[in-house]
Design an enzyme around this catalytic site. Sequence first.
Site, PDB file in Angstrom:
ATOM      1  N   THR A 344       0.843  -1.176   0.000  1.00  0.00           N
ATOM      2  CA  THR A 344       0.000   0.000   0.000  1.00  0.00           C
ATOM      3  C   THR A 344       0.883   1.232   0.000  1.00  0.00           C
ATOM      4  OG1 THR A 344      -1.598  -1.242   1.331  1.00  0.00           O
ATOM      5  CG2 THR A 344      -1.788   1.134   1.394  1.00  0.00           C
ATOM      6  N   GLY A 426       0.975  -1.348   5.242  1.00  0.00           N
ATOM      7  CA  GLY A 426       1.449  -2.446   6.064  1.00  0.00           C
ATOM      8  C   GLY A 426       0.421  -3.443   6.537  1.00  0.00           C
ATOM      9  N   GLY A 427      -0.701  -3.624   5.825  1.00  0.00           N
ATOM     10  CA  GLY A 427      -1.638  -4.687   6.153  1.00  0.00           C
ATOM     11  C   GLY A 427      -2.095  -4.650   7.593  1.00  0.00           C
TER      12      GLY A 427
END
Length: 530
Positions: A344, A426-427
């Site tokens: 992202t 970063g999920g």
Amino acid sequence: MNPILGRRGAVVAPHSLASQAGLDILREGGNAIEATIAVAATLAVVYPHMTGIGGDGFWLMHAPGQAMQSIDACGAAGAGVTPALYGDMASIPWRGPLAANTVAGTISGWGAAYAYSQAHWGGKLPFARLLESAIFYAREGFPVTHSQEANTRNKLGELQHQPGFANAFLNAQGDVPKYGDSHAFPALAATLTRLAEAGADDFYRGELAQQIARDLAAVGSPITAQDLANHQAVVKPPLSLKLSDATVYNMAPPTQGLASLLILGVYDRIRQEGWNPDNVAGIHALVEATKQAFIVRDRFVTDPAHMSVDPTTLLTPEVVQRLADAVPTDKASPWPAPNSDGDTTWMGVVDDQGRAVSMIQSIYFEFGSGVVLPESGFWWQNRGCSFDLQPGKLRSLEPGRKPFHTLNPAMAKLDDGRLLVYGTMGGEGQPQTQAAVFSRYVWGGHNVRSAVAAPRWLLGRTWAEQSTSLKVESRYAADVVEGLKALGHPVEVVSDFDERMGHAGALVLHPTGWIEGGEDPRSDGCVSAW
């Protein structure tokens, strides 16, 4: 670490060329939304392993005297995307054409934001001007970063045979481009030029949409022209939560913005004198607050049309207090290890009128599905691999359903008049890094730059890893590491500036008009201000 200062505008992004593209727009009299579109477009070219126009995006938009607004630019599963499409597979593949099963919503977000800018923020710059930097770098080339080289090399085995990947991401000799090499995307440049001329809607309902649909059919994706035509971005109020000395804002479902708010709400309730986000007690409290927030997230958050409860009911004082009461202060609680990954880019902009944007766009995993459209020249996300193929689950695959998103841009209005614009990629790590940055800046004595750069922790999986440990960067002192272990946390010490901890950034607008910014040394970004 001293923050970067500006008075007439500031931009933070994970690539310096993108930050500069946004600042150029501000210098020309553009507003924060217009600058953000320029940043987002440039990142979709120069940071291609992390983002692209084939993904989804989410926006928070603030202007003095106006209600905070958000944009949900998340694409849904195609009309023909059913569990039957996957035969006897146990799960949706992470890569390849069958992973490219949801509409790419990012460009619809640019279009909705541009329309909002013109209607409410006095935007005057042509849409084409906002794409100039992106078109230039796609056509003429840009320098490959260490991050792009490393991610291409690490993921090459699973991606090199995906349609179009090698042609787009390897050099003329078929090798991984090295740091500093010039890399270009000529077909993407043509697509961006078409968008500049025809507008964002052409991606979904114009000549470009027809080209994209032909490309998708050619590579074997189930997304059709009708799926593109059915898509619309949604402008709506964000979620918010009042803390003891600030109001924090984040995205509503299908994102995990609810979890980001709950972590801060729980920590605010349980924090005690002597705790700070850099010592054992403070880190433990934030980790345990994260666990409570993730339990709520994984019980309720899905496509808002399919949710069993209104998400605002999960932010009441009673719910936050109940979660706070469940936090053990003397030991680590059992960890259910939720699963997620993500790649992202987050960006933030503040302009000279105090208007601000926190925006995030993503293709999910590194390089998304790995599928590059042959004529259109861009790569499609794999966000739809987060669907469950089993019926009756919280996030079961259904045609027209939005996937669960880790993306969640953040903003906060402090009671003393400051505005904090912050976020990260970063999920699973996004809510955790947001909590670290906010708590350090607001409660921990950090300035905005050191709040971003200081050592970070990460609970659980991210970036396609199987580890569910509590990862801590090696810059933490030995007594902190040992103290967390003594409380029962499965600590794993990682590198000093570990990219798995995300690419964060933050801007602070002070009541005096000064803007401070901090970039993440884990990224290739910077703060550009004037």
